[in-house]
Every structure is written in structure tokens, then in C-alpha cells.
Scaffold this motif. Structure first.
Motif, PDB file in Angstrom:
ATOM      1  N   GLY A  86      11.970  12.354  -6.512  1.00 60.86           N
ATOM      2  CA  GLY A  86      11.621  11.953  -5.169  1.00 60.86           C
ATOM      3  C   GLY A  86      12.475  10.901  -4.505  1.00 60.86           C
ATOM      4  N   ARG A  87      12.058  10.625  -3.298  1.00 62.67           N
ATOM      5  CA  ARG A  87      12.659   9.581  -2.476  1.00 62.67           C
ATOM      6  C   ARG A  87      11.553   8.938  -1.662  1.00 62.67           C
ATOM      7  NH1 ARG A  87      17.133  11.017   0.836  1.00 62.67           N
ATOM      8  NH2 ARG A  87      16.754   8.986   1.726  1.00 62.67           N
ATOM      9  N   ILE A  88      11.818   7.743  -1.167  1.00 62.46           N
ATOM     10  CA  ILE A  88      10.840   7.047  -0.340  1.00 62.46           C
ATOM     11  C   ILE A  88      10.778   7.746   1.012  1.00 62.46           C
ATOM     12  CG2 ILE A  88      10.331   4.895   0.858  1.00 62.46           C
ATOM     13  CD1 ILE A  88      11.610   3.404  -1.478  1.00 62.46           C
ATOM     14  N   LYS A  89       9.558   8.081   1.440  1.00 56.76           N
ATOM     15  CA  LYS A  89       9.385   8.687   2.754  1.00 56.76           C
ATOM     16  C   LYS A  89       9.650   7.634   3.820  1.00 56.76           C
ATOM     17  CE  LYS A  89       6.118  11.772   3.290  1.00 56.76           C
ATOM     18  NZ  LYS A  89       4.780  12.402   3.352  1.00 56.76           N
ATOM     19  N   SER A  90      10.242   8.058   4.904  1.00 56.21           N
ATOM     20  CA  SER A  90      10.559   7.112   5.985  1.00 56.21           C
ATOM     21  C   SER A  90       9.277   6.611   6.637  1.00 56.21           C
ATOM     22  CB  SER A  90      11.473   7.774   7.009  1.00 56.21           C
ATOM     23  OG  SER A  90      10.818   8.869   7.591  1.00 56.21           O
ATOM     24  N   GLY A  91       9.394   5.475   7.250  1.00 57.43           N
ATOM     25  CA  GLY A  91       8.258   4.867   7.929  1.00 57.43           C
ATOM     26  C   GLY A  91       8.069   3.431   7.480  1.00 57.43           C
ATOM     27  N   ALA A  92       7.143   2.773   8.149  1.00 61.63           N
ATOM     28  CA  ALA A  92       6.861   1.373   7.833  1.00 61.63           C
ATOM     29  C   ALA A  92       6.018   1.289   6.563  1.00 61.63           C
ATOM     30  CB  ALA A  92       6.107   0.724   8.990  1.00 61.63           C
ATOM     31  N   PRO A  93       6.206   0.215   5.799  1.00 66.31           N
ATOM     32  CA  PRO A  93       5.374   0.035   4.607  1.00 66.31           C
ATOM     33  C   PRO A  93       3.905  -0.141   4.994  1.00 66.31           C
ATOM     34  CG  PRO A  93       7.114  -1.646   4.719  1.00 66.31           C
ATOM     35  CD  PRO A  93       7.163  -0.864   5.979  1.00 66.31           C
ATOM     36  N   GLN A  94       3.026   0.294   4.116  1.00 61.90           N
ATOM     37  CA  GLN A  94       1.600   0.066   4.286  1.00 61.90           C
ATOM     38  C   GLN A  94       1.221  -1.178   3.483  1.00 61.90           C
ATOM     39  OE1 GLN A  94      -0.829   3.703   3.998  1.00 61.90           O
ATOM     40  NE2 GLN A  94       1.131   4.775   3.753  1.00 61.90           N
ATOM     41  N   VAL A  95       0.049  -1.714   3.747  1.00 63.52           N
ATOM     42  CA  VAL A  95      -0.387  -2.946   3.085  1.00 63.52           C
ATOM     43  C   VAL A  95      -1.674  -2.683   2.308  1.00 63.52           C
ATOM     44  CG1 VAL A  95      -1.134  -5.328   3.475  1.00 63.52           C
ATOM     45  CG2 VAL A  95       0.673  -4.353   4.893  1.00 63.52           C
ATOM     46  N   ALA A  96      -1.749  -3.297   1.117  1.00 62.89           N
ATOM     47  CA  ALA A  96      -2.959  -3.236   0.295  1.00 62.89           C
ATOM     48  C   ALA A  96      -3.297  -4.647  -0.175  1.00 62.89           C
ATOM     49  CB  ALA A  96      -2.737  -2.313  -0.900  1.00 62.89           C
ATOM     50  N   ALA A  97      -4.543  -4.852  -0.544  1.00 58.70           N
ATOM     51  CA  ALA A  97      -5.008  -6.179  -0.966  1.00 58.70           C
ATOM     52  C   ALA A  97      -4.328  -6.642  -2.248  1.00 58.70           C
ATOM     53  CB  ALA A  97      -6.515  -6.174  -1.152  1.00 58.70           C
ATOM     54  N   ASN A  98      -3.998  -5.692  -3.136  1.00 62.29           N
ATOM     55  CA  ASN A  98      -3.361  -6.025  -4.416  1.00 62.29           C
ATOM     56  C   ASN A  98      -2.854  -4.739  -5.074  1.00 62.29           C
ATOM     57  OD1 ASN A  98      -5.670  -4.802  -5.666  1.00 62.29           O
ATOM     58  ND2 ASN A  98      -6.746  -6.752  -5.457  1.00 62.29           N
ATOM     59  N   SER A  99      -2.242  -4.880  -6.234  1.00 64.26           N
ATOM     60  CA  SER A  99      -1.683  -3.708  -6.905  1.00 64.26           C
ATOM     61  C   SER A  99      -2.768  -2.758  -7.392  1.00 64.26           C
ATOM     62  CB  SER A  99      -0.778  -4.123  -8.061  1.00 64.26           C
ATOM     63  OG  SER A  99      -1.492  -4.847  -9.047  1.00 64.26           O
ATOM     64  N   ALA A 100      -3.938  -3.280  -7.759  1.00 67.94           N
ATOM     65  CA  ALA A 100      -5.031  -2.411  -8.207  1.00 67.94           C
ATOM     66  C   ALA A 100      -5.476  -1.469  -7.091  1.00 67.94           C
ATOM     67  CB  ALA A 100      -6.199  -3.257  -8.700  1.00 67.94           C
ATOM     68  N   GLU A 101      -5.467  -1.951  -5.860  1.00 73.45           N
ATOM     69  CA  GLU A 101      -5.836  -1.097  -4.730  1.00 73.45           C
ATOM     70  C   GLU A 101      -4.813   0.031  -4.561  1.00 73.45           C
ATOM     71  OE1 GLU A 101      -6.351  -1.318   0.088  1.00 73.45           O
ATOM     72  OE2 GLU A 101      -6.984  -3.075  -1.074  1.00 73.45           O
ATOM     73  N   VAL A 102      -3.550  -0.267  -4.744  1.00 73.91           N
ATOM     74  CA  VAL A 102      -2.517   0.773  -4.655  1.00 73.91           C
ATOM     75  C   VAL A 102      -2.731   1.808  -5.753  1.00 73.91           C
ATOM     76  CG1 VAL A 102      -0.041   1.266  -4.709  1.00 73.91           C
ATOM     77  CG2 VAL A 102      -0.867  -0.799  -3.586  1.00 73.91           C
ATOM     78  N   GLU A 103      -3.035   1.345  -6.965  1.00 76.01           N
ATOM     79  CA  GLU A 103      -3.311   2.272  -8.077  1.00 76.01           C
ATOM     80  C   GLU A 103      -4.478   3.184  -7.716  1.00 76.01           C
ATOM     81  OE1 GLU A 103      -1.698   2.718 -11.001  1.00 76.01           O
ATOM     82  OE2 GLU A 103      -0.279   1.065 -10.767  1.00 76.01           O
ATOM     83  N   ALA A 104      -5.518   2.629  -7.119  1.00 72.31           N
ATOM     84  CA  ALA A 104      -6.695   3.429  -6.730  1.00 72.31           C
ATOM     85  C   ALA A 104      -6.313   4.448  -5.658  1.00 72.31           C
ATOM     86  CB  ALA A 104      -7.810   2.512  -6.239  1.00 72.31           C
ATOM     87  N   ILE A 105      -5.499   4.067  -4.713  1.00 71.01           N
ATOM     88  CA  ILE A 105      -5.041   4.992  -3.663  1.00 71.01           C
ATOM     89  C   ILE A 105      -4.247   6.133  -4.303  1.00 71.01           C
ATOM     90  CG2 ILE A 105      -3.530   5.264  -1.659  1.00 71.01           C
ATOM     91  CD1 ILE A 105      -4.301   2.311  -0.952  1.00 71.01           C
ATOM     92  N   ALA A 106      -3.380   5.783  -5.250  1.00 70.01           N
ATOM     93  CA  ALA A 106      -2.548   6.797  -5.911  1.00 70.01           C
ATOM     94  C   ALA A 106      -3.395   7.775  -6.723  1.00 70.01           C
ATOM     95  CB  ALA A 106      -1.511   6.120  -6.798  1.00 70.01           C
ATOM     96  N   GLU A 107      -4.482   7.296  -7.303  1.00 70.24           N
ATOM     97  CA  GLU A 107      -5.325   8.142  -8.150  1.00 70.24           C
ATOM     98  C   GLU A 107      -6.312   8.988  -7.371  1.00 70.24           C
ATOM     99  OE1 GLU A 107      -7.136   5.615 -11.082  1.00 70.24           O
ATOM    100  OE2 GLU A 107      -5.201   5.099 -11.966  1.00 70.24           O
ATOM    101  N   ALA A 108      -6.534   8.643  -6.101  1.00 70.34           N
ATOM    102  CA  ALA A 108      -7.520   9.367  -5.288  1.00 70.34           C
ATOM    103  C   ALA A 108      -7.071  10.809  -5.072  1.00 70.34           C
ATOM    104  CB  ALA A 108      -7.705   8.673  -3.947  1.00 70.34           C
ATOM    105  N   PRO A 109      -8.008  11.742  -5.140  1.00 67.86           N
ATOM    106  CA  PRO A 109      -7.635  13.140  -4.872  1.00 67.86           C
ATOM    107  C   PRO A 109      -7.188  13.291  -3.426  1.00 67.86           C
ATOM    108  CG  PRO A 109     -10.017  12.941  -5.239  1.00 67.86           C
ATOM    109  CD  PRO A 109      -9.414  11.581  -5.422  1.00 67.86           C
ATOM    110  N   SER A 110      -6.286  14.244  -3.214  1.00 65.18           N
ATOM    111  CA  SER A 110      -5.775  14.425  -1.849  1.00 65.18           C
ATOM    112  C   SER A 110      -6.701  15.233  -0.993  1.00 65.18           C
ATOM    113  CB  SER A 110      -4.399  15.067  -1.870  1.00 65.18           C
ATOM    114  OG  SER A 110      -4.359  16.134  -2.773  1.00 65.18           O
TER     115      SER A 110
END
Length: 141
Positions: free
Chosen positions: A117-141
Motif C-alpha cells: 500500500g500507500r498513504i491515501k491522499s488527504g488531511a490526517p485524521q485525529v484520535a484521542a490516542n493510539s488505542a482508539e486508532v487500533e479500535a478504528i482499524a479493527e472495526a468491520p467495514s
């Protein structure tokens, strides 16, 4: 003192040898860190990583915590796990070059790892911490 006398001094009451080689090894990290921190309790920014078929995961980072990592999407399966290894290697190389996490991500925006892969273009999103990002990544699409 003879070597037999020294050996006798290193024995405990049961007659067992008690010396440096009889103790368990204890490894202690010394010196500076060798990679970005892999978790962050404070606010992080993140970007989506995708190949031509799937979203593979999220690259998150925090300059204030000197932290960055790849959170693979479980729905991406083995290719997502492998992408995590490839992006972790990229992050380790950036750290070794002395880049801050945001500088590494800015550079990675120009990098295409093909299947990983590659990073998709666009502005970065913000999360409260790394655990929140992990939860977003694990969520079903």
C-alpha cells in the motif's frame, strides 16, 4: 588462596555453587531507544494505507510523544499483517535517520510499497490516542 579454596567459598549451606554463572541472566535496556514508541496515551494523527484492492490499515503518529506505528485492519487478512511488517520497517528506518514522526509520514506520502500500500491522499485524521486508532482499524467495514 587455591582455586579449590575459592570454589569452596562460593558454595552455600547445601553445597551448591553460588557464583555469577549460577544466576539467571537479566537483560536491561540501556542507551537510547531504537524506534518510535509503539503506543501513545495522548492525541495522535493518522492516515489510511491502502493498496489497489483494500484498505490495509492506519499509520498513526505523535511528534510530542515521539510515537508512530501501523494498525493493521483485521479485515485485510494476511496482507494487512504483512503490510504492518513492511510499514514498521519503514518507520524504523525513519527513526534511525532522525526524522520526527510527522516528517516520516510526510515522506511516506510519496512512497508506494506496492502490494503493501500507500498513504491515501488527504488531511490526517485525529484520535484521542493510539488505542482508539487500533479500535478504528479493527472495526468491520
Amino acid at each position: 588462596m587455591s582455586s579449590a579454596g575459592r570454589a569452596q567459598m562460593n558454595r552455600d549451606k547445601t553445597g551448591s555453587y553460588r557464583g555469577p554463572q549460577s544466576e539467571d541472566l537479566q537483560f536491561k535496556l540501556t542507551g537510547s531507544a531504537t524506534e518510535f514508541e509503539l503506543t501513545c496515551e495522548s492525541e495522535v494523527q493518522f492516515m489510511t494505507v491502502a493498496n489497489h484492492d483494500h484498505v490495509l490499515g492506519l499509520l498513526w503518529y505523535s511528534d510530542s510523544s515521539l510515537a508512530a506505528a501501523f494498525a493493521n485492519r483485521q479485515a485485510a487478512g494476511d496482507i494487512g499483517l504483512n503490510a504492518g511488517v513492511a510499514w514498521h520497517e519503514q518507520l524504523s528506518t525513519a527513526y534511525a535517520r532522525g526524522l520526527r514522526p510527522s516528517e516520516a509520514i510526510a515522506f511516506f506520502a510519496t512512497v508506494d510499497l506496492g502490494l503493501y500500500g500507500r498513504i491515501k491522499s488527504g488531511a490526517p485524521q485525529v484520535a484521542a490516542n493510539s488505542a482508539e486508532v487500533e479500535a478504528i482499524a479493527e472495526a468491520p467495514s
